[in-house]
Design a protein around this motif. Structure first.
Motif, PDB file in Angstrom:
ATOM      1  N   ARG A  63      49.997 133.179  94.048  1.00  7.92           N
ATOM      2  CA  ARG A  63      49.653 133.225  95.459  1.00  7.92           C
ATOM      3  C   ARG A  63      50.731 132.511  96.266  1.00  7.92           C
ATOM      4  N   PRO A  64      50.999 133.001  97.469  1.00 11.28           N
ATOM      5  CA  PRO A  64      51.953 132.276  98.311  1.00 11.28           C
ATOM      6  C   PRO A  64      51.332 130.957  98.762  1.00 11.28           C
ATOM      7  N   LEU A  65      52.177 129.975  99.034  1.00 10.00           N
ATOM      8  CA  LEU A  65      51.684 128.704  99.562  1.00 10.00           C
ATOM      9  C   LEU A  65      51.048 128.923 100.929  1.00 10.00           C
ATOM     10  N   LEU A  66      50.042 128.142 101.221  1.00 13.17           N
ATOM     11  CA  LEU A  66      49.483 128.135 102.563  1.00 13.17           C
ATOM     12  C   LEU A  66      50.512 127.552 103.520  1.00 13.17           C
ATOM     13  N   THR A  67      50.413 127.903 104.771  1.00 12.66           N
ATOM     14  CA  THR A  67      51.192 127.198 105.786  1.00 12.66           C
ATOM     15  C   THR A  67      50.337 126.020 106.247  1.00 12.66           C
ATOM     16  N   LYS A  68      50.947 125.098 106.967  1.00 14.22           N
ATOM     17  CA  LYS A  68      50.186 123.960 107.480  1.00 14.22           C
ATOM     18  C   LYS A  68      49.083 124.440 108.422  1.00 14.22           C
ATOM     19  N   ALA A  69      49.379 125.432 109.260  1.00 13.37           N
ATOM     20  CA  ALA A  69      48.382 125.972 110.186  1.00 13.37           C
ATOM     21  C   ALA A  69      47.212 126.611 109.419  1.00 13.37           C
ATOM     22  N   GLU A  70      47.523 127.344 108.354  1.00 12.22           N
ATOM     23  CA  GLU A  70      46.462 127.965 107.545  1.00 12.22           C
ATOM     24  C   GLU A  70      45.590 126.897 106.886  1.00 12.22           C
ATOM     25  N   LEU A  71      46.218 125.828 106.411  1.00 11.16           N
ATOM     26  CA  LEU A  71      45.466 124.734 105.793  1.00 11.16           C
ATOM     27  C   LEU A  71      44.535 124.087 106.819  1.00 11.16           C
ATOM     28  N   GLU A  72      45.040 123.842 108.008  1.00 12.25           N
ATOM     29  CA  GLU A  72      44.225 123.233 109.064  1.00 12.25           C
ATOM     30  C   GLU A  72      43.024 124.126 109.391  1.00 12.25           C
ATOM     31  N   LEU A  73      43.243 125.428 109.511  1.00 13.47           N
ATOM     32  CA  LEU A  73      42.136 126.355 109.775  1.00 13.47           C
ATOM     33  C   LEU A  73      41.131 126.354 108.628  1.00 13.47           C
ATOM     34  N   LEU A  74      41.629 126.297 107.423  1.00 12.56           N
ATOM     35  CA  LEU A  74      40.776 126.286 106.244  1.00 12.56           C
ATOM     36  C   LEU A  74      39.889 125.046 106.226  1.00 12.56           C
ATOM     37  N   LEU A  75      40.454 123.903 106.595  1.00  7.74           N
ATOM     38  CA  LEU A  75      39.690 122.650 106.589  1.00  7.74           C
ATOM     39  C   LEU A  75      38.574 122.651 107.631  1.00  7.74           C
ATOM     40  N   GLU A  76      38.681 123.494 108.633  1.00  6.03           N
ATOM     41  CA  GLU A  76      37.661 123.578 109.688  1.00  6.03           C
ATOM     42  C   GLU A  76      36.733 124.772 109.504  1.00  6.03           C
ATOM     43  N   SER A  77      36.962 125.558 108.466  1.00  5.97           N
ATOM     44  CA  SER A  77      36.163 126.772 108.284  1.00  5.97           C
ATOM     45  C   SER A  77      34.725 126.438 107.909  1.00  5.97           C
ATOM     46  N   LEU A  88      44.520 120.441  91.421  1.00  5.19           N
ATOM     47  CA  LEU A  88      44.893 121.786  91.852  1.00  5.19           C
ATOM     48  C   LEU A  88      45.216 121.816  93.342  1.00  5.19           C
ATOM     49  N   LEU A  89      44.374 121.222  94.136  1.00  2.00           N
ATOM     50  CA  LEU A  89      44.560 121.244  95.583  1.00  2.00           C
ATOM     51  C   LEU A  89      45.700 120.324  96.029  1.00  2.00           C
ATOM     52  N   ALA A  90      45.800 119.161  95.406  1.00  3.87           N
ATOM     53  CA  ALA A  90      46.832 118.189  95.797  1.00  3.87           C
ATOM     54  C   ALA A  90      48.227 118.741  95.583  1.00  3.87           C
ATOM     55  N   SER A  91      48.410 119.523  94.556  1.00  9.25           N
ATOM     56  CA  SER A  91      49.717 120.106  94.261  1.00  9.25           C
ATOM     57  C   SER A  91      50.204 120.936  95.446  1.00  9.25           C
ATOM     58  N   GLU A  92      49.347 121.823  95.934  1.00 10.71           N
ATOM     59  CA  GLU A  92      49.735 122.687  97.046  1.00 10.71           C
ATOM     60  C   GLU A  92      49.792 121.922  98.367  1.00 10.71           C
ATOM     61  N   CYS A  93      48.788 121.122  98.649  1.00 10.06           N
ATOM     62  CA  CYS A  93      48.732 120.406  99.929  1.00 10.06           C
ATOM     63  C   CYS A  93      49.874 119.417 100.078  1.00 10.06           C
ATOM     64  N   SER A  94      50.290 118.814  98.992  1.00 11.58           N
ATOM     65  CA  SER A  94      51.408 117.875  99.038  1.00 11.58           C
ATOM     66  C   SER A  94      52.670 118.563  99.547  1.00 11.58           C
ATOM     67  N   VAL A  95      52.928 119.756  99.041  1.00 13.17           N
ATOM     68  CA  VAL A  95      54.096 120.524  99.464  1.00 13.17           C
ATOM     69  C   VAL A  95      53.929 120.999 100.903  1.00 13.17           C
ATOM     70  N   VAL A  96      52.767 121.546 101.225  1.00 11.19           N
ATOM     71  CA  VAL A  96      52.510 122.100 102.553  1.00 11.19           C
ATOM     72  C   VAL A  96      52.595 121.026 103.636  1.00 11.19           C
ATOM     73  N   LEU A  97      52.016 119.859 103.351  1.00 11.03           N
ATOM     74  CA  LEU A  97      51.964 118.785 104.341  1.00 11.03           C
ATOM     75  C   LEU A  97      53.178 117.864 104.298  1.00 11.03           C
ATOM     76  N   GLY A  98      53.928 117.950 103.202  1.00 10.72           N
ATOM     77  CA  GLY A  98      55.094 117.075 103.064  1.00 10.72           C
ATOM     78  C   GLY A  98      54.710 115.620 102.844  1.00 10.72           C
ATOM     79  N   ILE A  99      53.588 115.406 102.125  1.00 13.65           N
ATOM     80  CA  ILE A  99      53.149 114.042 101.821  1.00 13.65           C
ATOM     81  C   ILE A  99      52.965 113.896 100.317  1.00 13.65           C
ATOM     82  N   PRO A 100      53.006 112.670  99.797  1.00 11.18           N
ATOM     83  CA  PRO A 100      52.813 112.478  98.350  1.00 11.18           C
ATOM     84  C   PRO A 100      51.408 112.877  97.900  1.00 11.18           C
ATOM     85  N   HIS A 101      51.303 113.256  96.619  1.00 11.31           N
ATOM     86  CA  HIS A 101      49.997 113.607  96.033  1.00 11.31           C
ATOM     87  C   HIS A 101      48.957 112.532  96.334  1.00 11.31           C
TER      88      HIS A 101
END
Length: 174
Positions: A68-82, A148-161
């Motif tokens: 799967r392609p990585l989420l974008t930061k905007a997609e992650l933000e929308l997902l967190l509010e879904s 699983l989630l930290a791996s992707e979110c770390s890259v997307v958000l640019g923050i450590p695991h």
């Protein structure tokens, strides 16, 4: 068929999420002979295991469907509010909960995994506040889902695991 046509979206150097393995870099392709047939593989290197690699057969749609392609930061933000994330309900019957959580981890449905993490954190707090233990199976599912989630979110958000779960908790507990 030329390699460019086989992997139009998966170019070398692209980062993808591969099943339960987390974020991987597409590092190339390789042809191997299997049962006297030439088989083309996509080479993936997991971010959290430098030097390791996965070979994903290009002709195997089941294996390719786990990319799967990585989420974008905007997609992650929308997902967190879904609503799907915020309305997950606790499953009291342990065997049913185990079955559902195994499916969620294997399917890597991001919204469902975020909802699962949120529920497991809340349930753990409730158990500890009541002087009861948090089930080991729930602890294991929480660990696997966070990984699983930290791996992707770390890259997307640019923050450590280590900061991802705190970030998610702040977003989910608004």
């Amino acid at each position: 068929m030329r390699r460019k046509e086989m992997f139009p979206v998966l170019q070398i150097g692209t980062q993808v999420v591969y099943g339960i393995h987390g974020v991987c870099n597409v590092t190339g392709t390789e042809t191997r002979t299997v049962d006297r047939k030439k088989v083309e593989y996509l080479i993936l290197e997991p971010n959290d295991q430098p030097g390791a690699h996965f070979l994903v057969p290009a002709h195997n749609q089941v294996a390719l469907s786990k990319l799967r392609p990585l989420l974008t930061k905007a997609e992650l933000e929308l997902l967190l509010e879904s609503p799907e994330v915020l309305q997950e309900q606790w499953i009291a019957v342990e065997n049913l909960r185990k079955q559902k959580y195994k499916e969620l981890i294997n399917n890597a449905d991001r919204a469902a995994i975020i909802g699962m993490i949120r529920l497991l954190y809340r349930h753990r707090e409730e158990q500890l506040a009541a002087g009861r233990k948090f089930h080991l199976c729930d602890e294991n599912f929480l660990r696997d889902a966070k990984k699983l989630l930290a791996s992707e979110c770390s890259v997307v958000l640019g923050i450590p695991h280590s900061e991802v779960i705190e970030y998610l908790n702040q977003k989910l507990n608004k």
